[in-house]
Write a protein that holds these residues in place. Structure first.
Motif, PDB file in Angstrom:
ATOM      1  N   PRO A   4       0.823  -1.205   0.000  1.00 34.88           N
ATOM      2  CA  PRO A   4       0.000   0.000   0.000  1.00 34.88           C
ATOM      3  C   PRO A   4       0.855   1.253   0.000  1.00 34.88           C
ATOM      4  O   PRO A   4       1.948   1.280   0.577  1.00 34.88           O
ATOM      5  CB  PRO A   4      -0.803  -0.139   1.296  1.00 34.88           C
ATOM      6  N   ALA A   5       0.359   2.273  -0.653  1.00 38.04           N
ATOM      7  CA  ALA A   5       1.115   3.525  -0.742  1.00 38.04           C
ATOM      8  C   ALA A   5       1.095   4.243   0.600  1.00 38.04           C
ATOM      9  O   ALA A   5       0.134   4.138   1.372  1.00 38.04           O
ATOM     10  CB  ALA A   5       0.498   4.415  -1.819  1.00 38.04           C
ATOM     11  N   PRO A   6       2.147   4.990   0.917  1.00 36.75           N
ATOM     12  CA  PRO A   6       2.158   5.777   2.154  1.00 36.75           C
ATOM     13  C   PRO A   6       1.058   6.831   2.130  1.00 36.75           C
ATOM     14  O   PRO A   6       0.562   7.237   1.070  1.00 36.75           O
ATOM     15  CB  PRO A   6       3.548   6.427   2.150  1.00 36.75           C
ATOM     16  N   ALA A   7       0.655   7.252   3.304  1.00 34.88           N
ATOM     17  CA  ALA A   7      -0.342   8.316   3.416  1.00 34.88           C
ATOM     18  C   ALA A   7       0.350   9.658   3.193  1.00 34.88           C
ATOM     19  O   ALA A   7       1.184  10.074   4.007  1.00 34.88           O
ATOM     20  CB  ALA A   7      -1.001   8.267   4.792  1.00 34.88           C
ATOM     21  N   LEU A   8       0.037  10.312   2.076  1.00 35.48           N
ATOM     22  CA  LEU A   8       0.650  11.605   1.741  1.00 35.48           C
ATOM     23  C   LEU A   8      -0.299  12.708   2.194  1.00 35.48           C
ATOM     24  O   LEU A   8      -1.372  12.902   1.604  1.00 35.48           O
ATOM     25  CB  LEU A   8       0.911  11.684   0.244  1.00 35.48           C
ATOM     26  N   LEU A   9       0.075  13.414   3.245  1.00 34.00           N
ATOM     27  CA  LEU A   9      -0.778  14.450   3.829  1.00 34.00           C
ATOM     28  C   LEU A   9      -0.269  15.816   3.379  1.00 34.00           C
ATOM     29  O   LEU A   9       0.651  16.392   3.970  1.00 34.00           O
ATOM     30  CB  LEU A   9      -0.760  14.339   5.362  1.00 34.00           C
ATOM     31  N   GLY A  10      -0.841  16.315   2.289  1.00 31.33           N
ATOM     32  CA  GLY A  10      -0.459  17.629   1.778  1.00 31.33           C
ATOM     33  C   GLY A  10      -1.118  18.742   2.573  1.00 31.33           C
ATOM     34  O   GLY A  10      -2.331  18.741   2.772  1.00 31.33           O
ATOM     35  N   VAL A  11      -0.321  19.699   3.028  1.00 32.44           N
ATOM     36  CA  VAL A  11      -0.824  20.721   3.943  1.00 32.44           C
ATOM     37  C   VAL A  11      -0.359  22.102   3.505  1.00 32.44           C
ATOM     38  O   VAL A  11       0.526  22.262   2.659  1.00 32.44           O
ATOM     39  CB  VAL A  11      -0.318  20.465   5.381  1.00 32.44           C
ATOM     40  N   ARG A  12      -0.995  23.075   4.110  1.00 30.73           N
ATOM     41  CA  ARG A  12      -0.456  24.427   4.118  1.00 30.73           C
ATOM     42  C   ARG A  12       0.392  24.529   5.387  1.00 30.73           C
ATOM     43  O   ARG A  12       0.001  24.068   6.449  1.00 30.73           O
ATOM     44  CB  ARG A  12      -1.582  25.457   4.164  1.00 30.73           C
ATOM     45  N   HIS A  13       1.548  25.145   5.299  1.00 32.12           N
ATOM     46  CA  HIS A  13       2.516  25.030   6.384  1.00 32.12           C
ATOM     47  C   HIS A  13       2.013  25.565   7.714  1.00 32.12           C
ATOM     48  O   HIS A  13       2.411  25.075   8.757  1.00 32.12           O
ATOM     49  CB  HIS A  13       3.825  25.718   5.999  1.00 32.12           C
ATOM     50  N   HIS A  14       1.161  26.563   7.708  1.00 27.57           N
ATOM     51  CA  HIS A  14       0.679  27.113   8.982  1.00 27.57           C
ATOM     52  C   HIS A  14      -0.829  27.312   8.863  1.00 27.57           C
ATOM     53  O   HIS A  14      -1.285  28.286   8.264  1.00 27.57           O
ATOM     54  CB  HIS A  14       1.351  28.443   9.324  1.00 27.57           C
ATOM     55  N   GLY A  15      -1.596  26.410   9.458  1.00 32.43           N
ATOM     56  CA  GLY A  15      -3.046  26.526   9.418  1.00 32.43           C
ATOM     57  C   GLY A  15      -3.682  25.631  10.455  1.00 32.43           C
ATOM     58  O   GLY A  15      -3.381  24.426  10.509  1.00 32.43           O
ATOM     59  N   PRO A  16      -4.557  26.158  11.299  1.00 30.31           N
ATOM     60  CA  PRO A  16      -5.166  25.346  12.347  1.00 30.31           C
ATOM     61  C   PRO A  16      -6.031  24.222  11.800  1.00 30.31           C
ATOM     62  O   PRO A  16      -6.054  23.114  12.357  1.00 30.31           O
ATOM     63  CB  PRO A  16      -5.987  26.356  13.149  1.00 30.31           C
ATOM     64  N   GLY A  17      -6.759  24.483  10.708  1.00 26.13           N
ATOM     65  CA  GLY A  17      -7.572  23.426  10.125  1.00 26.13           C
ATOM     66  C   GLY A  17      -6.715  22.278   9.620  1.00 26.13           C
ATOM     67  O   GLY A  17      -7.025  21.096   9.818  1.00 26.13           O
TER      68      GLY A  17
END
Length: 808
Positions: A4-17
């Protein structure tokens, strides 16, 4: 590699949500390891994130060992998704690895390209993009802003508003229903970014930054493969959303290694340093900054009823600043913010709605108190803390020790402190701040003291900025302690200084900073430069700083005898060469030389007081031994300076401003009678003197610091001379002298100008009447002293002096 592929969690660097969503996703997938976008050199320091003494915002600071000024920051706030992932992993004993390009390569690439530096954060600006359609500070072509593109596709003009509606204000963000999927939002983000990279690949990947992205992503893929071999396929990766499609892309190991081949490298050091919300703000120049770190921090800490809690914080702030804000204001502001959000079609009142509501309800439509809210709450003065156990250079550890012992805590907000140098603790604080200034670490800036003019008072304005950590790292080349580093740098500056004024200013700094070991080197350099410099202007410019240094020995208990000898020798050389140096000057040079005359006059007065204090102490000691007293000692230094001023005042051919200023200084020191001053003025204001030269003399005589107005108010004879000359100036010449006269008289205090105008209007410019027989005339106040009026103030004076009941 299968599985299974790794979980890629794309984020904005600074955001509470994003931070809450990352935490929920990690709770759901329970990875065997967490990979974070950041420098791999920090793997050994990541465990400190769970230390009780670690309080975000903080940053990883990496700098080149040979050049500490070549540095880069990786900031983390409490609402940063990467920080949330690190804290979750440490709390669950899950290994954490950083997978971005090593800082050793990043700093070397920055050095080759001329980018980066202490204020930059490599890579972060690429994850969110610059403002759409704008060139950056280096003048490079604009690149795609992913947020702006997604916001435009959703029908939003403002990408910040779209991000708040889609992520930050999403009700229940980070709290997944029993049948929900916490990874679903990240899958949607990955799909959107893949579409953007496919559609705008040429625009997004053009230029040197795209090449840097490709290198970084190649390294991330290699680190990801290593982690999968070590921990298996159950891995979570937290990185900028822009990089997610690249990490999911199928590339060969050989291709990725080829992309990294031949990269430059420098030896680096890395550690944790405190950060501030102000430096997280986009307006501060940080590439991946946000517009409202204080607001985002509030959203992260208050996921329930955020608007009501925010309005309460605003009301508390305004009340503390004496603005009348009641509970009713809070209720109405919340209602208005919710109404505005509904009218604008937003899921929750955002910063724009709350700001509009605060302005209308709590600030009565004024932007003045609103600016306070913007500064203190929307951005904020939060300063992070780093535990003592964190690795730090010796100089930084010594500064931390001094800060604790002197109770000087670094703060992000401006703070004014007043020191009484007669107290040991305050004197030590002053020395520390002066030593840091000498090292280029501007933690404090001296201010004009508001409590008095005594030399034992100092006022400082303190503010700790994250960049000072870089300055401190740079200063580490001079030594391992603050005192040792400041001494070494002072000695180096003394040897390299070429101008006399530089060395005298350095001597003053050494005394202020309490660096006795550096003074011998500075004194030798000072004596050498003074002996070689024959320019009277340079000597006069150097003398005031030197004399101030002599005076500091009174309060700081520093031996300044050697400085006093150099200062007296410098003063003698100024006395001899000044008259000749004042001849043949144009208007600008004459104005500069007049400033030197003023500075030398003040310096001579201070130097004479210092000598008088020493002589008085010696005389007192002799009197105690012999029991004899004698007449007060003479003041030969002031006498010689008075002779120089008399020469300047009476020598023809010198600029009028210098002659007038010399006469005024003699008059203030009571070495020139009013009759003689009036005669000098009468000669200058005669018909034979050019109007421009006469106006310059008047400016020099009465135009210093505005005090000349009171002189004319209290001496009607001088006022009459000026009035008679001014009314007799020819019309064609008056136009030429008017700007100079306007500048002179505009410097007077408003009360003095008003009094002079009334006297001129009444024609009261005649000579004062003669005193009655047996009475002494008091100039400017009529014929004689009015003893009855003078006696009326005596009871009040005795009360103020504590003599009311002593019969004094």
């Amino acid at each position: 590699m299968s599985g299974p592929a790794p979980a890629l969690l794309g984020v904005r660097h600074h955001g509470p949500g994003s931070a809450r969503s990352v935490r929920a996703a990690l709770e759901q997938c329970r990875p065997a390891a967490v990979l974070i976008e950041g420098p791999p050199e920090a793997d050994a320091l990541v465990h400190l994130a769970s230390d009780e003494g670690m309080r975000p915002p903080v940053a990883l600071l990496a700098h080149a060992s040979a050049d500490p000024g070549r540095a880069a920051f990786w900031p983390f706030a409490e609402f940063s998704p990467e920080w949330a992932a690190i804290r979750w992993a440490l709390a669950h004993d899950v290994p954490v690895r950083f997978i971005d390009l090593p800082a050793a390569h990043t700093l070397a690439l920055d050095e080759e390209s001329g980018e980066g530096g202490a204020s930059g954060t490599p890579g972060d600006e690429d994850d969110e993009g610059d403002e759409a359609g704008e060139e950056d500070e280096a003048g490079r072509a604009p690149r795609l802003d992913p947020l702006a593109a997604l916001a435009g596709a959703a029908g939003y003009d403002d990408p910040e508003v779209w991000w708040e509606d889609a992520v930050e204000h999403r009700r229940g963000a980070g709290r997944v229903a029993p049948d929900g999927d916490a990874l679903a939002p990240f899958a949607a983000i990955a799909e959107a970014m893949a579409e953007l990279r496919a559609s705008f690949g040429d625009a997004a990947d053009d230029g040197p930054r795209a090449g840097r992205d490709a290198v970084r992503e190649a390294h991330m893929r290699l680190r990801l493969r290593e982690a999968r071999r070590e921990f298996g396929d159950g891995i979570a990766v937290v990185c900028g959303a822009w990089h997610v499609p690249a990490l999911a892309e199928k590339r060969t190991v050989a291709a990725d290694r080829q992309a990294l081949k031949g990269l430059p490298k420098v030896k680096t050091e890395i550690g944790w340093v405190p950060w501030t919300h102000r430096r997280l703000a986009r307006r501060s120049g940080y590439g991946a900054g946000i517009t409202s770190p204080g607001w985002y921090g509030h959203l992260f800490r208050a996921p329930d009823r955020p608007v009501e809690r925010w309005m309460t914080d605003v009301a508390r702030l305004l009340r503390d600043e004496d603005h009348p804000v009641s509970s009713a204001h809070v209720i109405e502001a919340v209602r208005l913010a919710d109404t505005l959000a509904a009218m604008r079609g937003r899921p929750l009142a955002g910063l724009g709605e709350t700001t509009d509501a605060v302005r209308a309800v709590m600030c009565d439509g004024s932007d003045v108190p609103l600016a306070l809210v913007q500064d203190r709450l929307v951005i904020g003065d939060v300063l992070g803390e780093v535990p003592e156990s964190a690795p730090a250079p010796p100089l930084q550890r010594d500064l931390a020790r001094l800060q604790r012992s002197l109770r000087l805590k670094p703060e992000a907000a401006f703070r004014d402190l007043e020191f009484d140098l007669r107290k040991d603790t305050d004197a030590a604080r002053s020395r520390l701040l002066h030593r840091l200034r000498l090292l280029g670490v501007g933690w404090g800036e001296p201010q004009r003291s508001r409590a008095g003019l005594g030399t034992f008072r100092e006022t400082w304005r303190l503010c700790w900025e994250p960049e000072l950590s870089v300055r401190l790292a740079e200063a580490g080349v001079w030594g391992t302690t603050v005192e040792g580093a400041a001494t070494a740098k002072a000695e180096s500056l003394a040897r390299g200084a070429t101008a006399l004024a530089e060395v005298t200013a350095l001597a003053e700094q050494c005394l202020l900073a309490g660096l006795p070991d550096a003074l011998p080197v500075v004194m030798r350099a000072l004596a050498d430069r003074a002996a070689l410099d024959s320019d009277v202007g340079h000597l006069a410019q150097a003398l005031p700083a030197l004399v101030r240094s002599v005076r500091y020995g009174d309060v700081r208990r520093t031996d300044t005898a050697a400085l006093g000898e150099v200062a007296e020798g410098l003063a003698e050389r100024v006395f001899v060469g000044l008259p000749a140096a004042c001849s043949g000057l144009d208007a600008d040079a004459a104005a500069e030389m007049r400033g030197h005359v003023d500075a030398v006059h003040r310096a001579v007065a201070l130097l004479a007081e210092a000598d008088a204090g020493t002589d008085a102490g010696d005389a007192e000691g002799d009197a105690e031994k012999t029991g004899e007293t004698g007449p007060p000692r003479e003041d030969p230094l002031r006498d010689r300076w008075a002779a120089v001023l008399a020469t300047l005042a009476e020598r023809d051919g010198l600029p009028g401003g210098i002659r007038g200023r010399a006469a005024r200084l003699l008059l203030d020191d009571e070495r020139l009678t009013h009759e003689r001053a009036a005669r000098l003025m009468g000669l200058v204001l005669s018909v034979g003197t050019a109007p421009a030269e006469a106006a310059a003399w008047i400016e020099g005589f009465v135009g210093s610091g505005g005090s000349g107005g009171m002189l004319l108010v209290h001496d009607e004879r001088l006022l009459a001379l000026v009035d008679a000359w001014l009314t007799g100036v020819a019309p064609d010449a008056f136009t030429d002298v008017l700007p100079l006269l306007r500048r002179t008289f505009s410097a007077f205090e408003p009360g003095a100008r008003r009094t002079l105008g009334e006297r001129i209007r009444r024609g009261g410019t005649g000579d004062a009447g003669a005193a009655a027989p047996g009475e002494k005339a008091v100039r400017g106040f009529g014929a004689a002293l009015d003893e009855e009026r003078a006696a009326a103030v005596l009871p009040t004076m005795r009360l103020l002096l504590g003599m009311a009941h002593t019969g004094g």
